[in-house]
Design an enzyme around this catalytic site. Structure first.
Site, PDB file in Angstrom:
ATOM      1  N   ARG B   6     -12.444 -46.303  45.418  1.00  0.00           N
ATOM      2  CA  ARG B   6     -11.772 -45.776  46.621  1.00  0.00           C
ATOM      3  C   ARG B   6     -11.998 -44.275  46.755  1.00  0.00           C
ATOM      4  NH1 ARG B   6      -5.496 -44.370  45.171  1.00  0.00           N
ATOM      5  NH2 ARG B   6      -5.794 -44.304  42.940  1.00  0.00           N
ATOM      6  N   SER B  33      -3.476 -42.814  49.673  1.00  0.00           N
ATOM      7  CA  SER B  33      -3.780 -43.857  48.694  1.00  0.00           C
ATOM      8  C   SER B  33      -5.191 -44.430  48.888  1.00  0.00           C
ATOM      9  CB  SER B  33      -2.773 -45.007  48.795  1.00  0.00           C
ATOM     10  OG  SER B  33      -1.484 -44.570  48.435  1.00  0.00           O
ATOM     11  N   GLU B  54      -0.325 -53.009  60.643  1.00  0.00           N
ATOM     12  CA  GLU B  54      -1.740 -53.280  60.382  1.00  0.00           C
ATOM     13  C   GLU B  54      -2.364 -54.194  61.436  1.00  0.00           C
ATOM     14  OE1 GLU B  54       0.673 -53.518  58.139  1.00  0.00           O
ATOM     15  OE2 GLU B  54       0.202 -52.025  56.602  1.00  0.00           O
ATOM     16  N   PHE B  79      -2.784 -56.064  52.395  1.00  0.00           N
ATOM     17  CA  PHE B  79      -2.111 -55.806  53.672  1.00  0.00           C
ATOM     18  C   PHE B  79      -3.075 -55.977  54.844  1.00  0.00           C
ATOM     19  CE2 PHE B  79       0.502 -52.617  51.018  1.00  0.00           C
ATOM     20  CZ  PHE B  79       1.293 -53.635  50.529  1.00  0.00           C
ATOM     21  N   HIS B 104      -7.243 -51.103  46.424  1.00  0.00           N
ATOM     22  CA  HIS B 104      -6.214 -51.668  45.539  1.00  0.00           C
ATOM     23  C   HIS B 104      -6.411 -53.175  45.361  1.00  0.00           C
ATOM     24  CE1 HIS B 104      -4.709 -47.733  46.383  1.00  0.00           C
ATOM     25  NE2 HIS B 104      -3.697 -47.872  45.546  1.00  0.00           N
ATOM     26  N   ASP B 112       2.363 -51.990  40.048  1.00  0.00           N
ATOM     27  CA  ASP B 112       3.022 -52.351  41.308  1.00  0.00           C
ATOM     28  C   ASP B 112       3.227 -53.861  41.453  1.00  0.00           C
ATOM     29  OD1 ASP B 112       3.700 -49.968  42.468  1.00  0.00           O
ATOM     30  OD2 ASP B 112       1.820 -49.749  43.581  1.00  0.00           O
ATOM     31  N   GLN B 116       1.331 -55.993  45.918  1.00  0.00           N
ATOM     32  CA  GLN B 116       0.346 -54.981  46.320  1.00  0.00           C
ATOM     33  C   GLN B 116      -1.087 -55.347  45.920  1.00  0.00           C
ATOM     34  OE1 GLN B 116       2.298 -52.208  47.802  1.00  0.00           O
ATOM     35  NE2 GLN B 116       3.698 -53.910  47.441  1.00  0.00           N
ATOM     36  N   ARG B 163      -8.367 -49.479  42.992  1.00  0.00           N
ATOM     37  CA  ARG B 163      -7.450 -48.357  42.792  1.00  0.00           C
ATOM     38  C   ARG B 163      -7.853 -47.591  41.536  1.00  0.00           C
ATOM     39  NH1 ARG B 163      -3.592 -47.521  39.154  1.00  0.00           N
ATOM     40  NH2 ARG B 163      -1.970 -45.997  39.626  1.00  0.00           N
TER      41      ARG B 163
END
Lengths: 293, 317
Positions: B6, B33, B54, B79, B104, B112, B116, B163
């Site tokens: 990322r 993030s 989203e 998401f 992620h 998390d 997530q 991530r």
């Protein structure tokens, strides 16, 4: 009915020409023709959604024959106004308008819902670029239209407006209000939403299923300029769209109060004709009523 | 250990913004993030904060793409691909030139926990007929895939990122070739086919197995769709056994793509190794160990696979 009507000429940004060649009386006649065309198409297909095509006929007639700036044969013209029908099941009346405007052959209307047709049951942008986006999964069109209006701001070469015709039932979807909130934030004044508020959805009356009221206040609260009109009055539609076009700070919504199945007595204000094709006998009765009106 | 993919994506995006005026970036309150913050700072007029919505972000991006822009929509993989209905209709069916970026991904995110973790995103994105699916293995590859996507005009694409920091598996002079797998190590007994964060672990596992006398190759699949079927067939004929490794659920991801590509290939046995069940909290390293995705775990699975009938049908086992 002439073979395709003359179109509104390009008039530059801001507003559209009052001196347009299509008169109010002609627009009324076009709306009646679009109703007949829609019913013939749905009858020939043996399935489809007559109620929502009939309720939107004046709105679509005003858009395609007076308001929208576009060029026949140039669906990819970057300066064209964008029009999306978010209530994708109402697309027959749009196909009829495209045919009467000369964008697609009149004869092609018979191919609605047939295999290999460009006239899919719900709009298909890849097969038929004249429809600006695929819709039919309700609640998504306003987001896409907003994206088009936001892209216009970054476009230094072309000015266009974006119009999005929404069904009332789909306003029950949360994404519509996500888009409404975002359009208020971004102040996309070149975006006009039109709600075909015919008060009926598939299962029954909107009020009983999930009431939208107070609808004008909801849009106002999200930062929109709101016009409420009789959606079958050509004069009122043109005035409301013109009032929207001169907004400089806010997106606009025209809440068009309409009648589901408008113009055919046995189809009016009932969910029974949301998604059912007429029989041949019903079609003939419907056309006789429309032509007598 | 190299950078997170990322991070490389975010740096590259900020760099190519200067030369790609049609690139726009949409965010759903995760710019720091997903690392699009650098782009936002450099080109605020081409960065759009949509808020935690989203589905709306996906729709707006589709409309922008239909007007000639190249939008990157980035969020956590779970998401953004969770808005499958919007991606399917507004992006996919319209063949809109949108880059969906899911960061992620996988259990590698750690503490998390499941809510997530992108563990179904590859299955969802692969299922759309015109969606290209890319997953870089390291920072260099993330840079190259981001550059590629800024220029690509063929339709929608999905980019899957980590991530966590990942090992560097490619050299400095690395040349990215869309649609081509990268054979990092040759072997005759077994081919490990891996993608993303698991590639570095797979290379270490192959080294461990080599010390124990097993000849194990490793191929990195950065383009999961369209997958490099030629390479997979070559590996199948050479080894007769393929072990797929991914930080994704075992249904619909890299392993499924490999099996689909080899569905009419005789004489090869494929074992799919990935995440079973829902994810959970823990450190990324602990979770990789628990789910057998670290070097030791991969080596263990590979050795067991080799011992229990991976050998070519009618071969010299």
């Amino acid at each position: 009915m002439p073979e395709g009507f003359p179109l509104t000429p390009h008039t530059g940004a801001g507003t559209f020409a009052r001196s347009s060649v299509t008169s109010v009386e002609e627009l009324r006649q076009i709306a009646r023709q679009l109703r007949v065309d829609s019913l013939r198409m749905i009858h020939a297909a043996g399935s489809g959604h007559p109620g929502g095509s009939l309720s939107a006929a004046e709105l679509v007639a005003c858009l395609y024959f007076r308001v929208l700036r576009y060029k026949v044969g140039r669906p990819d013209d970057p300066s064209r106004d964008r029009f999306l029908i978010s209530k994708g099941h109402g697309v027959p009346v749009v196909y009829a308008a495209l045919a009467r405007a000369g964008c697609i052959p009149l004869d092609e209307l018979k191919s609605l819902r047939r295999i290999d047709s460009r006239l899919q049951g719900h709009p298909d942008h890849v097969r038929l670029p004249y429809v600006e986006a695929a819709t039919g999964s309700l609640g998504q069109g306003l987001s896409v239209a907003l994206g088009m209006a936001m892209a216009e701001r970054l476009d230094t070469k072309h000015d266009y407006r974006t119009y999005c015709l929404l069904g009332d039932g789909e306003l029950q979807a949360g994404q519509v209000w996500e888009a409404a909130m975002a359009a208020g934030k971004f102040r996309t004044s070149r975006l006009t939403a039109i709600v075909d508020y015919n008060k009926v959805q598939l299962d029954g009356h909107v009020r009983g299923i999930m009431d939208l009221e107070p609808l004008a206040e909801k849009f106002s609260a999200f930062g929109w300029h709101v016009e409420q009109i009789d959606g079958h009055s050509v004069d009122a539609i043109l005035a409301a769209l013109e009032a929207a076009a001169v907004q400089s700070e806010r997106p606009s919504v025209v809440i068009a109060h309409t009648v589901k199945g408008k113009g055919v007595s046995f189809m009016e204000d009932t969910h029974a004709w949301h998604g059912k094709a007429p029989t041949t006998e019903e079609l003939e009765r419907a056309i006789a009523e429309l032509e007598a009106a | 250990m190299g950078k997170a993919t990322r991070a490389a994506f975010g740096e590259t995006l900020a760099r190519i913004g200067a030369t790609h005026p049609r690139v726009v970036v949409l965010d759903a309150d995760l710019a720091s993030s997903v690392q699009t913050k650098k782009f936002a700072d450099a080109y605020p007029e081409r960065f759009f904060q949509i808020g935690i919505a989203e589905g709306n972000m996906v729709g707006i991006a589709a409309g922008m793409a239909l007007c000639g822009l190249t939008p990157f929509v980035a969020s956590f993989a779970c998401f953004v691909t969770g808005r499958f209905e919007q991606i399917r209709m507004s992006i996919g069916y319209n063949n809109a030139n949108v880059r969906v970026v899911g960061t992620h991904s996988g259990i590698g995110i750690g503490e998390d926990g499941y809510s997530q973790m992108g563990l179904e995103d590859l299955a969802l994105m692969r299922s759309l007929p015109n969606m290209v699916v890319l997953q870089p293995a390291d920072a260099i590859e993330a840079e190259k895939t981001t550059e590629f996507l800024a220029d690509y005009i063929g339709g929608p694409a999905y980019l899957r990122l980590t991530r966590q920091n990942v090992a560097t598996v490619n050299g400095e002079g690395y040349r990215f070739e869309f649609g081509k797998g990268v054979e990092l190590r040759e072997g005759n007994d077994l081919a490990i086919v891996a993608s993303g964060a698991c590639v570095g672990e797979a290379v270490l596992a192959a080294e461990l197995l080599g010390k124990r006398g097993m000849s194990v190759g490793v191929a990195n699949i950065h383009t999961i769709k369209p997958i490099d079927a030629d390479l997979l067939h070559r590996l199948a004929s050479r080894c007769g056994a393929i072990l797929t490794i991914e930080d994704h659920g075992i249904v619909g991801g890299l392993g499924s793509a490999v099996v689909e590509a080899l569905s009419e290939c005789p004489g090869v046995v494929v074992r799919i190794h990935g995440v079973h069940g829902y994810g959970e909290s823990g450190t990324g390293a602990e979770l990789f160990a628990k789910h057998g995705l670290d070097a030791d775990g991969i080596a263990r699975v590979a050795a067991e696979f080799l011992a229990r009938g991976s050998r070519r049908v009618g071969g010299a086992a």
